[in-house]
Design an enzyme around this catalytic site. Structure first.
Site, PDB file in Angstrom:
ATOM      1  N   GLY A  18       0.807  -1.212   0.000  1.00  0.00           N
ATOM      2  CA  GLY A  18       0.000   0.000   0.000  1.00  0.00           C
ATOM      3  C   GLY A  18       0.838   1.260   0.000  1.00  0.00           C
ATOM      4  O   GLY A  18       0.568   2.209  -0.748  1.00  0.00           O
ATOM      5  N   GLU A  37       9.546   4.214   7.482  1.00  0.00           N
ATOM      6  CA  GLU A  37       9.638   2.755   7.529  1.00  0.00           C
ATOM      7  C   GLU A  37      10.403   2.319   8.774  1.00  0.00           C
ATOM      8  O   GLU A  37      11.534   2.759   8.998  1.00  0.00           O
ATOM      9  CB  GLU A  37      10.323   2.233   6.275  1.00  0.00           C
ATOM     10  CG  GLU A  37      10.679   0.758   6.298  1.00  0.00           C
ATOM     11  CD  GLU A  37       9.492  -0.147   6.587  1.00  0.00           C
ATOM     12  OE1 GLU A  37       9.565  -0.941   7.550  1.00  0.00           O
ATOM     13  OE2 GLU A  37       8.488  -0.051   5.850  1.00  0.00           O
ATOM     14  N   GLY A  88       6.549  -6.182   3.348  1.00  0.00           N
ATOM     15  CA  GLY A  88       6.475  -7.638   3.266  1.00  0.00           C
ATOM     16  C   GLY A  88       6.983  -8.211   1.973  1.00  0.00           C
ATOM     17  O   GLY A  88       7.227  -9.422   1.884  1.00  0.00           O
ATOM     18  N   VAL A 235       0.248  11.110  15.748  1.00  0.00           N
ATOM     19  CA  VAL A 235      -0.349  11.836  14.621  1.00  0.00           C
ATOM     20  C   VAL A 235      -1.525  12.620  15.182  1.00  0.00           C
ATOM     21  O   VAL A 235      -2.474  12.021  15.694  1.00  0.00           O
ATOM     22  CB  VAL A 235      -0.855  10.881  13.514  1.00  0.00           C
ATOM     23  CG1 VAL A 235      -1.511  11.676  12.388  1.00  0.00           C
ATOM     24  CG2 VAL A 235       0.270  10.015  12.969  1.00  0.00           C
ATOM     25  N   HIS A 471      -1.103 -14.028   6.235  1.00  0.00           N
ATOM     26  CA  HIS A 471      -2.103 -13.226   5.530  1.00  0.00           C
ATOM     27  C   HIS A 471      -3.087 -12.616   6.513  1.00  0.00           C
ATOM     28  O   HIS A 471      -4.267 -12.960   6.516  1.00  0.00           O
ATOM     29  CB  HIS A 471      -2.838 -14.086   4.499  1.00  0.00           C
ATOM     30  CG  HIS A 471      -1.924 -14.747   3.523  1.00  0.00           C
ATOM     31  ND1 HIS A 471      -2.142 -16.020   3.030  1.00  0.00           N
ATOM     32  CD2 HIS A 471      -0.772 -14.319   2.951  1.00  0.00           C
ATOM     33  CE1 HIS A 471      -1.166 -16.339   2.194  1.00  0.00           C
ATOM     34  NE2 HIS A 471      -0.331 -15.324   2.134  1.00  0.00           N
ATOM     35  N   GLY A 504      -3.222  -3.927   4.111  1.00  0.00           N
ATOM     36  CA  GLY A 504      -4.044  -5.121   4.277  1.00  0.00           C
ATOM     37  C   GLY A 504      -5.184  -4.966   5.255  1.00  0.00           C
ATOM     38  O   GLY A 504      -6.150  -5.737   5.212  1.00  0.00           O
TER      39      GLY A 504
END
Length: 556
Positions: A18, A37, A88, A235, A471, A504
């Site tokens: 994403g 990251e 990933g 944030v 997953h 995800g």
């Protein structure tokens, strides 16, 4: 405030599927972009020889382990994910499949968009960018899976996987370097696949189409700045505008240091959460509970899915056996309409995952299965001990990655656990996920006997009735209202402006296949709704000009 007061137009948290797609498309549209990251940047020569080198394989910075493979244990599930520049994609099995169409009619997102008409173009673009092709190298594990399928009457369902790998030309050995074969020479040089089986332990031949070789590569080429080993800790909206209409103040720190946190604050117009399903959920929970983003939907953390997954396999003892050759997942079969099995492997010598595997015992989930497992130890101690020995695990084992389309989910919550009252941690709640898949276990036992192997499963499944999954999906689902999800059909967070979730966690239904391609395609779709920067500036100028004219008319 004007746009010139911001450090960046967009700050993206995470560089996985994403985040990298978002960074690429936003820089193309003229925006300034920062990517935060937590993990490190890896090159082909940096990867460890095998996964026994835990300092360069496991990501656990609190223990001074700075690899890229992360494993998180919950009461209901053990979740595998990646932490690295490229997310990933650095450690995933490189398999990119389009899910069945019916998934768009299910779950929270069914009425949020016209998915069946919109998604094909985005899947096509995602496949182009990731270099998706049919697997061209069948190793011993793939040939064995085909024989097994034929032996139980489902040989017609055998097919190669769709993978993001640069294969050598027909008749040529792998390992040769070529100029960029995907983007008219604009991308990086690439190496061809050697079929070493090392996709999940880091491709050492530049053959795996990880995000740092496509989306993220072009994002950086277009001006995006990637801050590695950087963790976002806060944030909050700027200027007291609770809905974020003036942008956000983002606080970051060092993710790999115990003491020197290197706190820094950024002023940005927009924030995109792309920190993986688990990472985004945990971050939003903390921001909601701390009061930084209190209006995040109360649906946060609900309906986290796992593809109804199970890891089984067959182990073949003998010096001549080598199941490690090929790509990580090279082929698949369907043993029934709902149960998909993929032939999976690790590189020879990367046997560490063998520590998590054991002899498959009969019986149903729960204490009876533990009893049968202990009975197997008593009756077959030699075989049992050999199955528990990780040495040569990668060479000797045909791993079955089993997935179903059955809809089962859990909920995630941020709370204090009884065994760790010192701080809140992400915890799972709800009904147990399906662990024991009867038809998959029966298939494994049957083919193991037919082909002189021994059936295998994970030790967490036997002892704790807990499945493994790579997953993890959902928790911030796309929906038509905040009562049913966290983001709308364009990935905008409900109750806020200039805030997005693109990873995800946005998935609103169980896919039944590896989710990376769908996450990529949905990210492409989300970015397609954001206009080019010059278009926004022209609109802002026109609006301001019209307001001045209206004011002049009133004063006259």
């Amino acid at each position: 405030m004007t746009i010139n007061n911001y450090d960046y137009d967009y700050l993206i948290i995470g560089s996985g599927f994403g985040g990298s797609v978002s960074a690429c498309r936003l820089t193309e549209k003229g925006y300034s972009v920062a990517v935060m990251e937590m993990g490190r940047r890896w090159k082909a020569e940096d990867f460890a020889k095998n996964n026994w080198n835990t300092r360069r394989w496991i990501w656990r910075p609190g223990m001074k382990l700075f690899g890229y493979f992360n494993m998180r244990f919950f009461r209901h599930v053990t979740i595998i994910c990646g932490n690295a520049v490229g997310g990933g994609s650095i450690t995933y099995a490189n398999t990119l499949l389009v899910p069945p169409e019916h998934i768009w009619d299910e779950g929270t997102w069914a009425d949020a968009a016209d998915w069946k008409n919109e998604m094909p173009q985005h899947y096509a673009e995602a496949e182009r960018m990731l270099g998706v092709t049919d697997n061209k190298i069948f190793g011993p594990a793939d040939h064995m899976l085909k024989k097994m399928g034929e032996a139980v009457g489902v040989g017609h369902t055998f097919k190669p996987t769709r993978v993001a790998t640069f294969f050598p030309p027909e008749g040529e050995e792998g390992g040769k370097t070529y100029p960029d074969p995907y983007f008219n020479g604009e991308g990086p040089d690439r190496g061809t696949c050697t079929a070493c089986g090392g996709c999940m332990t880091g491709c050492k031949h530049n053959a795996k189409n990880t995000l740092d070789k496509n989306y993220l590569y072009f994002a950086e080429k277009n001006g995006a700045k990637v801050y590695e080993e950087t963790k976002v800790v806060d944030v909050k909206p700027l200027n007291g505008k609770a809905d974020g209409s003036d942008g956000y103040e983002v606080t970051t720190g060092c993710s790999s240091s115990w003491f020197n946190k290197q706190r820094r604050t950024w002023r940005v117009r927009n924030v995109i959460f792309s920190a993986s399903s688990l990472g985004t959920q945990e971050m939003l929970f903390r921001l909601k509970q701390s009061g930084s983003l209190p209006n995040i939907s109360d649906d946060l953390g609900n309906r986290v899915r796992t593809n109804a997954e199970s890891i089984l396999g067959v182990r073949f003892f003998g010096k001549d056996v080598d199941m490690s050759k090929g790509v990580a997942i090279g082929s698949s079969i369907y043993i029934d309409h709902d149960t998909h099995i993929e032939a999976t492997r690790y590189q020879s010598g990367s046997d560490a995952m063998g520590l998590m595997c054991t002899y498959m015992a009969k019986g149903k989930p729960g204490w009876t299965r533990i009893f049968f497992w202990l009975w197997a130890l008593i009756c077959h101690p030699f075989i049992f001990l050999r199955m528990s020995n990780p040495v040569s695990f990668a060479r000797q084992t045909l791993i079955f990655l089993v997935m179903q389309t059955a809809d089962a989910s859990i909920n995630m919550r941020l709370k204090r656990n009884w065994f760790w009252p010192f701080g809140k941690v992400l915890s799972s709640e709800g009904k147990k996920l399906p662990v024991y898949i009867p038809q998959a276990n029966a298939f494994t036992e049957k083919v193991a006997k037919m082909f002189n192997g021994h059936p295998m499963t994970t030790i967490t499944e036997i002892l704790f009735n807990v499945p493994f999954t790579a997953h993890c999906m959902g928790g911030c689902a796309i929906a038509s209202s905040p009562e049913r999800g966290v983001v709308d059909g364009q990935n905008r967070v409900f109750n806020y402006k200039n805030l997005y979730v693109v990873d995800g966690s946005m998935l609103g239904a169980n896919l039944g296949v590896n989710p990376s391609l769908t996450i990529t395609a949905l990210a492409e779709r989300a970015m397609s709704y954001i206009p080019a920067k010059h278009t926004l500036e022209e609109q802002a100028y026109t609006q301001t000009h019209n307001e001045v004219l209206e004011a002049a008319k009133v004063s006259a």
